[in-house]
Scaffold this active site. Structure first.
Site, PDB file in Angstrom:
ATOM      1  N   GLU A 198       0.887  -1.110  -0.071  1.00 22.16           N
ATOM      2  CA  GLU A 198      -0.017   0.207  -0.102  1.00 22.16           C
ATOM      3  C   GLU A 198       0.808   1.214  -0.049  1.00 22.16           C
ATOM      4  OE1 GLU A 198      -0.548  -2.642   2.007  1.00 22.16           O
ATOM      5  OE2 GLU A 198      -2.812  -3.085   1.548  1.00 22.16           O
ATOM      6  N   PHE A 213     -12.224  -7.770  12.840  1.00 16.33           N
ATOM      7  CA  PHE A 213     -11.032  -8.304  12.076  1.00 16.33           C
ATOM      8  C   PHE A 213     -10.731  -7.072  11.086  1.00 16.33           C
ATOM      9  CE2 PHE A 213      -9.155 -10.566   8.316  1.00 16.33           C
ATOM     10  CZ  PHE A 213      -7.947 -10.959   8.879  1.00 16.33           C
ATOM     11  N   GLN A 214      -9.508  -6.720  11.024  1.00 16.58           N
ATOM     12  CA  GLN A 214      -9.029  -5.784  10.470  1.00 16.58           C
ATOM     13  C   GLN A 214      -9.678  -4.624  10.433  1.00 16.58           C
ATOM     14  OE1 GLN A 214      -8.603  -7.461   6.099  1.00 16.58           O
ATOM     15  NE2 GLN A 214      -6.461  -8.255   6.912  1.00 16.58           N
ATOM     16  N   LYS A 222     -17.819  -1.668   4.530  1.00 15.43           N
ATOM     17  CA  LYS A 222     -17.985  -2.767   3.456  1.00 15.43           C
ATOM     18  C   LYS A 222     -19.580  -2.787   3.137  1.00 15.43           C
ATOM     19  CE  LYS A 222     -16.917  -7.387   2.649  1.00 15.43           C
ATOM     20  NZ  LYS A 222     -16.207  -8.710   2.795  1.00 15.43           N
ATOM     21  N   MET A 234      23.442  10.385   4.717  1.00  8.73           N
ATOM     22  CA  MET A 234      23.053  11.401   5.212  1.00  8.73           C
ATOM     23  C   MET A 234      23.394  11.354   6.871  1.00  8.73           C
ATOM     24  SD  MET A 234      22.689  14.474   4.793  1.00  8.73           S
ATOM     25  CE  MET A 234      21.733  14.991   3.233  1.00  8.73           C
TER      26      MET A 234
END
Lengths: 161, 581
Positions: free
Chosen positions: B71, B133-134, B183, B493
């Site tokens: 993602e 869930f999730q 959903k 750096m």
């Protein structure tokens, strides 16, 4: 650094209090009290925030608040003559023999007794923050069992909106 | 590019197809609404909570969907797309971990004012708040790093919300807008009523006409100034005001410095351009700011990497600040004349009255002398590859016309210093957040936006390993990004700071264990090249340019090279370490 009372008109949306208070937290602005409830217009809420800040910080607060999409209007109402009120409920230990004394304080402050238990009384006080502070101080010696303050809500006096 | 590309139809054809008032699912409403906003490319990754949306995309060819491998790759790609085009980038991720993997990319876009519309799925409304869930409260998590966000409660609201989200993302000070869709909402069927009217949001107005008095005061200040300087930032690019800036500079003859995000907003070949200011800015730019009596900030936000120690910043200067975000005016640096407005609108108004800064002749001579006496420089080597030389070679071979994206670190600063930009939206870099892992996927987004242009992604060996998995999508979609890896085998750096500020105490910077980047590329089916000296470098780079598809070129450079000039954190921008060259 001075105390300021800011009125913020916001869309009555879920999460709007989180957006506003989150902004204060994230930007390091102080919140002394924050109240929110319906405004005169349906769909809009009025938040009243009491904060301590200098002029520069106050300016940033206002500008940053305006960046929130749900914020419609920001007003430093403490720059005008205003009425600021807070409500406190104070549950104080009050055996029958002490009640007249307590009632005396309640009357002087134009507060009200709103509940009486066998060993306690609940006092409701409405006024500016100083008055509530004074009331609480006077109740302290009797033993405050529980205390709940609403924080300040406020409005500019007169015809100015 | 790829064979799986969307077959683009005419807008009218598509409109006829989308605008039918069918009873359809929230997912289909979402897709149609995106099309109505002119979306042609979406970056995403499916998962449980967005399955209805992905189901609606099955066989869907009206826009491209690019399946990234993470993602984070999707959102940085959307960001690169937005920076390269000026159109909002769009990405989709599922609930919970899908959504939280976007957080870095959302914060990156927020800090650099990049317009994004970020769509996340969420668990069905009945499960919200149950630690399902999730499940993650992504609107809550991202509140401090989005311009605005929506949790959609009803599919019927989707057309309006999408329409508003695009408007908010791409107007005023641009930024990311998040739309969280449970959903059940993406499954819910309702009549599609497209939102086509201009968006009106109470309390959210376009900036008013710029204040005429302030502009008059600005013109006056320019007439009086003996040492004027323009500091131009990303706002010039975002507003599309590069021509207006050039006109302003040409009319006034005021020397100009462009910030990291402002690079490309002004032609680098112009003799009044002084390079970049700040921590790794040029001597000329920093000294000009410090000694100026008039500092005109156009669309920059006085970031601390530009101002460094604030109390010592441009102390003698009268400060003019033009910005689309009124909150930026006076936020960091006290401002004498603040002008709130869109840069293009303000500069157009200013240019009508602008006259040459006639008292600044001696100042211009001094600046030209400084440019001559203190140019960016490095000690070249015939034995080892120098990263600065590599960037210069890339610049020369591409005629400065490539879209260049970078990751974050030393290579980013060398690219900013040694690649000379002449066009806006050709430079894509994470300035505000300094996000490692941004470089490569953002280049993919830029290439999707401009299939015909050469896109060069310059990375370090550290950052490349933060999103290297996206080589897969370059390979399978034949996205011809030329991926450069400046490999010095350390976190450069960090190494530089540990050397200069932490007394050579090199702590956990050795990137031993990095893959063989050529083999890594080949493992994904991408051509890989390696170079360790100038001759190999020229040849490998030429071969990469001649490769029709994607290619990776690893330049193994001198390990201990540092970025100069440098100003240490806490010092003023006049306290410059010039380096040994």
């Amino acid at each position: 650094m001075r105390k300021h009372t800011i009125a913020v008109i916001v869309n009555d949306q879920p999460g709007v209090l989180q957006r506003v208070s989150g902004l204060f937290g994230r930007r390091g602005f102080n919140i002394e009290s924050i109240t929110v409830g319906q405004s005169e217009e349906k769909g809009l809420s009025r938040m009243v925030i009491v904060t301590t800040s200098d002029d520069k910080m106050l300016d940033q607060m206002s500008k940053q608040l305006y960046k929130l999409i749900d914020v419609i209007k920001v007003d430093d109402i403490s720059s005008n003559p205003m009425v600021a009120r807070e409500l406190a409920l104070i549950k104080v230990t009050a055996l029958p023999e002490r009640r007249p004394e307590i009632m005396g304080i309640v009357d002087t402050f134009r507060a009200a007794v709103v509940d009486i238990g066998t060993e306690s009384m609940m006092v409701q006080a409405v006024g500016d923050t100083d008055k509530i502070d004074a009331m609480i101080e006077l109740m302290q010696p009797y033993g405050i069992v529980e205390l709940s303050r609403t924080g300040v809500t406020a409005m500019v006096r007169g015809n100015i909106k | 590019m790829s064979s799986g590309q969307a077959t683009m139809r005419s807008k009218e054809e598509l409109r006829e197809k989308w605008m039918k008032p069918d009873v359809i699912t929230g997912s289909e409403i979402l897709l149609r609404s995106l099309l109505l906003e002119g979306v042609d490319c979406v970056f995403g990754y499916p998962g449980g909570a967005v399955l209805f949306i992905y189901d609606a995309m099955h066989g869907f060819t009206d826009f491209n969907h690019l399946l990234t491998r993470h993602e984070q790759g999707a959102i940085h790609a959307a960001d690169g797309y937005a920076r390269a085009t000026g159109k909002p980038g769009v990405c989709i991720a599922t609930s919970g971990p899908g959504a939280t993997n976007l957080v870095t990319g959302i914060a990156t876009a927020y800090m650099d004012s990049v317009p994004l519309v970020v769509i996340t799925g969420n668990v069905a409304q009945q499960f919200i708040g149950t630690d399902a869930f999730q499940e993650a409260d992504i609107t809550g998590i991202t509140m401090p790093i989005t311009k605005h966000s929506y949790l959609v409660r009803d599919a019927a609201d989707l057309p309006r919300i999408i329409h508003e989200a695009f408007h908010i993302a791409n107007t005023g000070r641009k930024g990311p807008v998040l739309i969280d869709i449970p959903k059940d909402v993406s499954a819910q069927k309702t009549t599609f009523v497209p939102a086509l009217e201009p968006v009106v949001i109470r309390g959210y107005d376009a900036p008013a006409e710029p204040n005429g008095e302030a502009i008059t005061a600005m013109i006056q200040a320019i007439q009086e100034a003996e040492r004027p300087v323009i500091l131009a930032g990303g706002g010039v690019v975002y507003s599309g005001a590069h021509n207006e800036l050039l006109e302003f500079v040409t009319k006034t003859n005021i020397p100009v410095t462009t910030t990291l995000l402002g690079l490309g907003g002004f032609p680098s070949g112009n003799e009044l351009w002084m390079g970049m200011p700040g921590m790794h800015g040029t001597y000329t730019a920093n000294m000009a700011i410090q000694n100026s009596d008039l500092l005109i900030n156009i669309g920059a936000r006085f970031d601390d990497r530009v101002t460094m120690k604030l109390e010592a910043f441009a102390q003698q200067a009268k400060v003019i600040h033009i910005d689309i975000d009124p909150a930026e005016i006076g936020k960091n640096v006290p401002t004498d004349i603040g002008i709130h407005g869109d840069i293009k609108v303000v500069l157009t108004a200013v240019n009508q009255a602008a006259k040459p800064a006639t008292k600044a002749e001696a100042w211009r001579s001094l600046i030209q002398a400084n440019k001559r006496d203190y140019p960016l420089s490095y000690e070249d080597s015939e034995v080892e590859l120098k990263p600065q030389w590599v960037i210069e070679m890339i610049h020369e071979t591409t005629n400065g016309e490539a879209i260049v994206s970078t990751d974050v670190g030393q290579h980013q600063m060398w690219a900013a210093q040694y690649y000379k930009f002449n066009q806006p939206r050709s430079w894509i870099t994470s300035g505000g957040l300094g996000t490692m892992g941004f470089g490569f996927p953002s280049a993919i987004g830029a290439q999707m936006a401009h299939p015909e242009r050469l896109v060069v992604s310059i990375n370090g060996d550290g950052g490349m390993q933060m999103c290297a998995q996206e080589l897969a999508i370059c390979a399978i979609n034949n996205i011809p990004v030329k991926v450069v890896i400046i490999n010095n085998q350390v976190l450069g750096m960090v190494r530089q700071w540990q050397e200069i500020i932490y007394d050579n105490r090199y702590s956990h910077i050795d990137l031993a264990g990095s893959p063989d980047f050529v083999k890594l590329a080949e493992a994904y089916g991408v051509k890989g090249f390696r170079a360790t000296n100038k001759e190999e470098a020229s040849r490998a780079w030429q071969e990469a340019l001649n490769t029709p598809g994607p290619a990776v070129v690893e330049f193994v450079v001198r390990k201990g090279e540092n970025v100069f000039p440098m100003v240490k954190a806490g010092d003023s921008i006049s306290q410059m370490i010039m380096g040994d060259a």
